[in-house]
Write a protein that holds these residues in place. Sequence first.
Motif, PDB file in Angstrom:
ATOM      1  N   TYR A 184      56.944  -5.061  30.274  1.00  0.00           N
ATOM      2  CA  TYR A 184      58.025  -4.511  31.096  1.00  0.00           C
ATOM      3  C   TYR A 184      58.284  -3.041  30.776  1.00  0.00           C
ATOM      4  O   TYR A 184      58.484  -2.230  31.675  1.00  0.00           O
ATOM      5  CB  TYR A 184      59.318  -5.313  30.916  1.00  0.00           C
ATOM      6  CG  TYR A 184      59.348  -6.587  31.710  1.00  0.00           C
ATOM      7  CD1 TYR A 184      59.197  -6.591  33.091  1.00  0.00           C
ATOM      8  CD2 TYR A 184      59.540  -7.814  31.084  1.00  0.00           C
ATOM      9  CE1 TYR A 184      59.233  -7.767  33.824  1.00  0.00           C
ATOM     10  CE2 TYR A 184      59.579  -8.987  31.814  1.00  0.00           C
ATOM     11  CZ  TYR A 184      59.431  -8.951  33.181  1.00  0.00           C
ATOM     12  OH  TYR A 184      59.463 -10.106  33.901  1.00  0.00           O
ATOM     13  N   LEU A 185      58.301  -2.698  29.497  1.00  0.00           N
ATOM     14  CA  LEU A 185      58.562  -1.298  29.126  1.00  0.00           C
ATOM     15  C   LEU A 185      57.473  -0.357  29.628  1.00  0.00           C
ATOM     16  O   LEU A 185      57.767   0.713  30.170  1.00  0.00           O
ATOM     17  CB  LEU A 185      58.711  -1.176  27.607  1.00  0.00           C
ATOM     18  CG  LEU A 185      60.015  -1.697  27.023  1.00  0.00           C
ATOM     19  CD1 LEU A 185      59.964  -1.684  25.501  1.00  0.00           C
ATOM     20  CD2 LEU A 185      61.193  -0.882  27.522  1.00  0.00           C
ATOM     21  N   ILE A 186      56.219  -0.757  29.456  1.00  0.00           N
ATOM     22  CA  ILE A 186      55.123   0.102  29.924  1.00  0.00           C
ATOM     23  C   ILE A 186      55.149   0.218  31.443  1.00  0.00           C
ATOM     24  O   ILE A 186      55.073   1.322  31.987  1.00  0.00           O
ATOM     25  CB  ILE A 186      53.757  -0.436  29.435  1.00  0.00           C
ATOM     26  CG1 ILE A 186      53.628  -0.249  27.928  1.00  0.00           C
ATOM     27  CG2 ILE A 186      52.614   0.268  30.162  1.00  0.00           C
ATOM     28  CD1 ILE A 186      52.401  -0.916  27.327  1.00  0.00           C
ATOM     29  N   SER A 187      55.262  -0.908  32.137  1.00  0.00           N
ATOM     30  CA  SER A 187      55.266  -0.876  33.604  1.00  0.00           C
ATOM     31  C   SER A 187      56.436  -0.063  34.143  1.00  0.00           C
ATOM     32  O   SER A 187      56.264   0.764  35.041  1.00  0.00           O
ATOM     33  CB  SER A 187      55.341  -2.299  34.165  1.00  0.00           C
ATOM     34  OG  SER A 187      54.243  -3.045  33.785  1.00  0.00           O
ATOM     35  N   PHE A 188      57.615  -0.319  33.596  1.00  0.00           N
ATOM     36  CA  PHE A 188      58.815   0.371  34.076  1.00  0.00           C
ATOM     37  C   PHE A 188      58.709   1.877  33.845  1.00  0.00           C
ATOM     38  O   PHE A 188      58.920   2.673  34.765  1.00  0.00           O
ATOM     39  CB  PHE A 188      60.053  -0.187  33.377  1.00  0.00           C
ATOM     40  CG  PHE A 188      61.328   0.459  33.820  1.00  0.00           C
ATOM     41  CD1 PHE A 188      61.959   0.032  34.971  1.00  0.00           C
ATOM     42  CD2 PHE A 188      61.889   1.482  33.095  1.00  0.00           C
ATOM     43  CE1 PHE A 188      63.135   0.620  35.390  1.00  0.00           C
ATOM     44  CE2 PHE A 188      63.059   2.087  33.506  1.00  0.00           C
ATOM     45  CZ  PHE A 188      63.690   1.651  34.656  1.00  0.00           C
ATOM     46  N   ASN A 189      58.409   2.261  32.625  1.00  0.00           N
ATOM     47  CA  ASN A 189      58.355   3.694  32.312  1.00  0.00           C
ATOM     48  C   ASN A 189      57.205   4.398  33.012  1.00  0.00           C
ATOM     49  O   ASN A 189      57.340   5.555  33.412  1.00  0.00           O
ATOM     50  CB  ASN A 189      58.308   3.914  30.801  1.00  0.00           C
ATOM     51  CG  ASN A 189      59.665   3.696  30.172  1.00  0.00           C
ATOM     52  OD1 ASN A 189      60.648   4.278  30.586  1.00  0.00           O
ATOM     53  ND2 ASN A 189      59.728   2.816  29.186  1.00  0.00           N
ATOM     54  N   LEU A 190      56.108   3.710  33.191  1.00  0.00           N
ATOM     55  CA  LEU A 190      55.001   4.288  33.941  1.00  0.00           C
ATOM     56  C   LEU A 190      55.418   4.577  35.386  1.00  0.00           C
ATOM     57  O   LEU A 190      55.196   5.676  35.905  1.00  0.00           O
ATOM     58  CB  LEU A 190      53.796   3.347  33.909  1.00  0.00           C
ATOM     59  CG  LEU A 190      52.497   3.864  34.478  1.00  0.00           C
ATOM     60  CD1 LEU A 190      51.966   5.016  33.624  1.00  0.00           C
ATOM     61  CD2 LEU A 190      51.475   2.751  34.540  1.00  0.00           C
ATOM     62  N   GLY A 191      56.054   3.608  36.018  1.00  0.00           N
ATOM     63  CA  GLY A 191      56.552   3.814  37.383  1.00  0.00           C
ATOM     64  C   GLY A 191      57.608   4.902  37.455  1.00  0.00           C
ATOM     65  O   GLY A 191      57.609   5.731  38.377  1.00  0.00           O
ATOM     66  N   TYR A 192      58.502   4.927  36.466  1.00  0.00           N
ATOM     67  CA  TYR A 192      59.579   5.913  36.473  1.00  0.00           C
ATOM     68  C   TYR A 192      59.045   7.331  36.281  1.00  0.00           C
ATOM     69  O   TYR A 192      59.368   8.242  37.046  1.00  0.00           O
ATOM     70  CB  TYR A 192      60.599   5.572  35.382  1.00  0.00           C
ATOM     71  CG  TYR A 192      61.740   6.568  35.326  1.00  0.00           C
ATOM     72  CD1 TYR A 192      62.716   6.570  36.303  1.00  0.00           C
ATOM     73  CD2 TYR A 192      61.822   7.505  34.301  1.00  0.00           C
ATOM     74  CE1 TYR A 192      63.754   7.483  36.264  1.00  0.00           C
ATOM     75  CE2 TYR A 192      62.849   8.414  34.254  1.00  0.00           C
ATOM     76  CZ  TYR A 192      63.816   8.399  35.241  1.00  0.00           C
ATOM     77  OH  TYR A 192      64.830   9.307  35.200  1.00  0.00           O
ATOM     78  N   TYR A 193      58.208   7.516  35.269  1.00  0.00           N
ATOM     79  CA  TYR A 193      57.729   8.875  34.989  1.00  0.00           C
ATOM     80  C   TYR A 193      56.724   9.367  36.024  1.00  0.00           C
ATOM     81  O   TYR A 193      56.677  10.567  36.313  1.00  0.00           O
ATOM     82  CB  TYR A 193      57.169   8.974  33.566  1.00  0.00           C
ATOM     83  CG  TYR A 193      58.286   8.967  32.548  1.00  0.00           C
ATOM     84  CD1 TYR A 193      59.225   9.989  32.516  1.00  0.00           C
ATOM     85  CD2 TYR A 193      58.429   7.919  31.654  1.00  0.00           C
ATOM     86  CE1 TYR A 193      60.266   9.974  31.606  1.00  0.00           C
ATOM     87  CE2 TYR A 193      59.468   7.894  30.736  1.00  0.00           C
ATOM     88  CZ  TYR A 193      60.386   8.938  30.731  1.00  0.00           C
ATOM     89  OH  TYR A 193      61.421   8.907  29.829  1.00  0.00           O
TER      90      TYR A 193
END
Length: 181
Positions: free
Chosen positions: A99-108
């Motif tokens: 979740y952290l990788i997917s979320f931050n990847l999408g956000y950044y």
Amino acid sequence: EFLIPVLVSLLTRLIVILTIIDVLISVVMFLVFPLLLGMLSNFLIKRKNLYSTFERALSYIRYIALFLFAMILFWIAGYYMFISPSIVLMIGIVLLIFYLISFNLGYYLSTSLKINYEDSTSVAMSVATRHYAITLALAIEIFPNFKFTFVAIAIGVVLGIPFMLSLIVLQLYRLKTKKFH
């Protein structure tokens, strides 16, 4: 999609090679086929003016179906969760990383395209949650006899909500401290 083989090998300590055919079969079986059946039933229901009757019937059935799904899922997985509680921790850590990788990847990625904070947050939430159904379908397809497949699904259902809420808290912190980009 690129995280799925990594997560599978972390959880099972196996190297699994997913061919495009495996992914295609899973997508057709768990996504395309139900979608086509839904479209066909929607067409037939609207054609015969049965929509309001069908909608009333489904409003009651969906709660019963959700309850039965949860009961069966936890009945299957509950035994293994109790005899091997370390699996809950291991799957939880992998899910949190996912979740952290997917979320931050999408956000950044979206903020790097100069998309505003609100839309970047929406993109990030969508990226973090939309792969979950495909991951479940692949897990069931690839490991139908692996006893911890249903445990992982049950833990994912239980931990998914708190993890997503923690991502909302992260975004509220970013908004409060003005750390958008």
